[in-house]
Design an enzyme around this catalytic site. Structure first.
Site, short mmCIF file in Angstrom:
data_model
loop_
_atom_site.label_atom_id
_atom_site.label_comp_id
_atom_site.label_asym_id
_atom_site.label_seq_id
_atom_site.Cartn_x
_atom_site.Cartn_y
_atom_site.Cartn_z
N SER A 124 0.84 -1.20 0.00
CA SER A 124 0.00 0.00 0.00
C SER A 124 0.88 1.26 0.00
O SER A 124 1.62 1.47 -0.96
CB SER A 124 -0.96 -0.05 1.18
OG SER A 124 -1.98 0.89 1.04
N HIS A 166 -4.07 -0.69 -4.47
CA HIS A 166 -5.53 -0.91 -4.35
C HIS A 166 -6.18 -0.57 -5.70
O HIS A 166 -7.23 0.07 -5.75
CB HIS A 166 -6.13 -0.01 -3.26
CG HIS A 166 -5.55 -0.18 -1.90
ND1 HIS A 166 -5.93 -1.19 -1.05
CD2 HIS A 166 -4.59 0.52 -1.24
CE1 HIS A 166 -5.25 -1.08 0.10
NE2 HIS A 166 -4.43 -0.06 0.00
N GLU A 193 -5.15 -5.27 -4.96
CA GLU A 193 -5.05 -5.79 -3.59
C GLU A 193 -4.68 -7.28 -3.61
O GLU A 193 -5.03 -8.01 -4.53
CB GLU A 193 -6.37 -5.57 -2.86
CG GLU A 193 -6.63 -4.09 -2.65
CD GLU A 193 -7.97 -3.79 -1.97
OE1 GLU A 193 -8.76 -4.73 -1.75
OE2 GLU A 193 -8.21 -2.61 -1.66
#
Lengths: 270, 270
Positions: A124, A166, A193
């Site tokens: 992330s 994401h 993800e």
């Protein structure tokens, strides 16, 4: 290096974390990893999550809870890296990573130790900061416009790229295209993800691992765009973007900019 | 034809509806339009919305509230079209349009009257049904996989294409890529909200109007995909998709598959 699009599986069949551990073992360095929680609002919680995820995989984790630049310049943190096989950057806010660690002794030690086999992974926010042009934030589910993406200097672990995470799950192709339009030379990578790219320098390729897909936007063939004459909130036009969607097992030669099907790149060290 | 990505402005500066009215006027047919509300769950409410939107633009609207196939085969509805300049399909569920109107006398009359100048417009579900391969539904904000998109036969007003709507706003590139992977020859078009393409047969081009962007995915150069050997929920790989993002004023030659910058296609009838 392992660049992860966020929300990687941590308990049941945590393929990506398992691969990180395998790479760390293959490095033949001390069987211990550091978890950098600088990006996370609650660093202690983030550390516990990863400590508990790595323990069943037989890998001990130490917290590298660098909270300010003074700390990141202390020699003991830099030194600690030489007794570790890998470093894992947790998620949160990528600006916390760059503003706290950018250019510090710790940052330099990461680059130096990487040459000696240190495995660097990030998820992330820890993925976004890997490139030299970093996406700080932007609008999800929007058409590309100059103000749909905010850029800053990243940590430069992978020069020439810009990484978003994401990716499919938050509808982020608009903001990645907006980053690309401003300089089509850069290689734009969108990682889903529970999906990661495993990057190596020689040969200059990456392989997709995990559950979902990685989107590669190659802008070198862009023949027209209105990026320079459009106002920040005007929709952008981009003509001639090459788009590749890579599923797990597929790869990419980022020097020659060539996708590699699973058959072609079976020589890669899986 | 005017194919609209949904949520077009209806009161303040309704550019797309104004353009529809201008095209209807230019047709020199009776200054009256029909609103087909077959897609809408509440057809009467949908009709009132458009009647009230077109009234200030000086265009009278009549309801074409076709609810079943028997009605769609009645000659009076087909006949009504010849006394109209344009037909506007409201949004809702595109399967209601195809299952109610597909192959009926009304459908045939639309195709016949279009040759005589009838302007056909549709928004949202009314946009999806325009192609011959129609997206019925699918998953938003997902990576492409065969089960992220459901296809059916559309109304065939624009053969050779597949159209998705609310495109950037709902993160739909994954499902459009999934449709493309299954037959790369098709031209895949994603239309944003409050944005439309104005399509003409001669020359075979469209122009983007409205507020946001239109995404064109050209799959003819796809060199590799796992579409045929992947299971329905497996992530798809697609290598070599050409992607164009077109802003308002930009155009596209859908026969030669060439984007047209605003300068190049200034000869188009704006």
């Amino acid at each position: 290096m392992l660049i992860i699009g966020g929300r990687e599986a941590k308990r049941h069949s945590p393929k990506i974390l398992e691969r990180f551990v395998a790479l760390c073992r293959a490095s033949e360095r001390s069987p211990c990893i550091g978890v950098v929680t600088t990006a996370s609002a609650d660093g202690e919680a983030a550390f516990r999550t990863y400590r508990d995820a790595f323990a069943p995989l037989g890998m001990a984790a130490k917290a590298l809870d660098l909270a300010d630049r003074r700390q990141a310049d202390l020699p003991e943190y830099a030194r600690a890296l030489s007794a570790m096989a890998g470093v894992f950057f947790s998620g949160g806010d990528q600006l916390r990573i760059t503003s706290t660690l950018g250019g510090t002794r710790f940052h330099q030690a990461l680059l130096a130790q990487r040459e000696l086999g240190l495995v660097i992974a990030g998820t992330s926010a820890g993925a976004s900061m890997m490139s030299d042009v970093m996406i700080v934030g932007g609008a999800d589910e929007r058409e590309p416009a100059r103000n749909t993406v905010h850029l800053a200097a990243g940590m430069g672990f992978w020069p020439g790229s810009v990484i978003d995470q994401h990716f499919s799950q938050r509808g982020r192709i608009g903001r990645l295209l907006a980053a690309l339009a401003q300089n089509p030379e850069i290689l734009a990578i969108g990682i889903d993800e529970d999906t990661a790219i495993e990057l190596q320098a020689r040969p200059p390729t990456f392989t997709v691992i995990g559950t979902n897909t990685v989107t590669v936007l190659d802008g070198r063939a862009i023949t027209a765009t209105n990026a320079s004459e459009s106002s920040p909130d005007q929709p952008l036009a981009l003509v001639g973007v090459q788009l590749h969607v890579l599923a797990p097992g597929w790869g990419y030669d980022y020097q020659r900019r060539l996708p590699l099907s699973p058959a072609v790149e079976s020589w890669l060290p899986f």
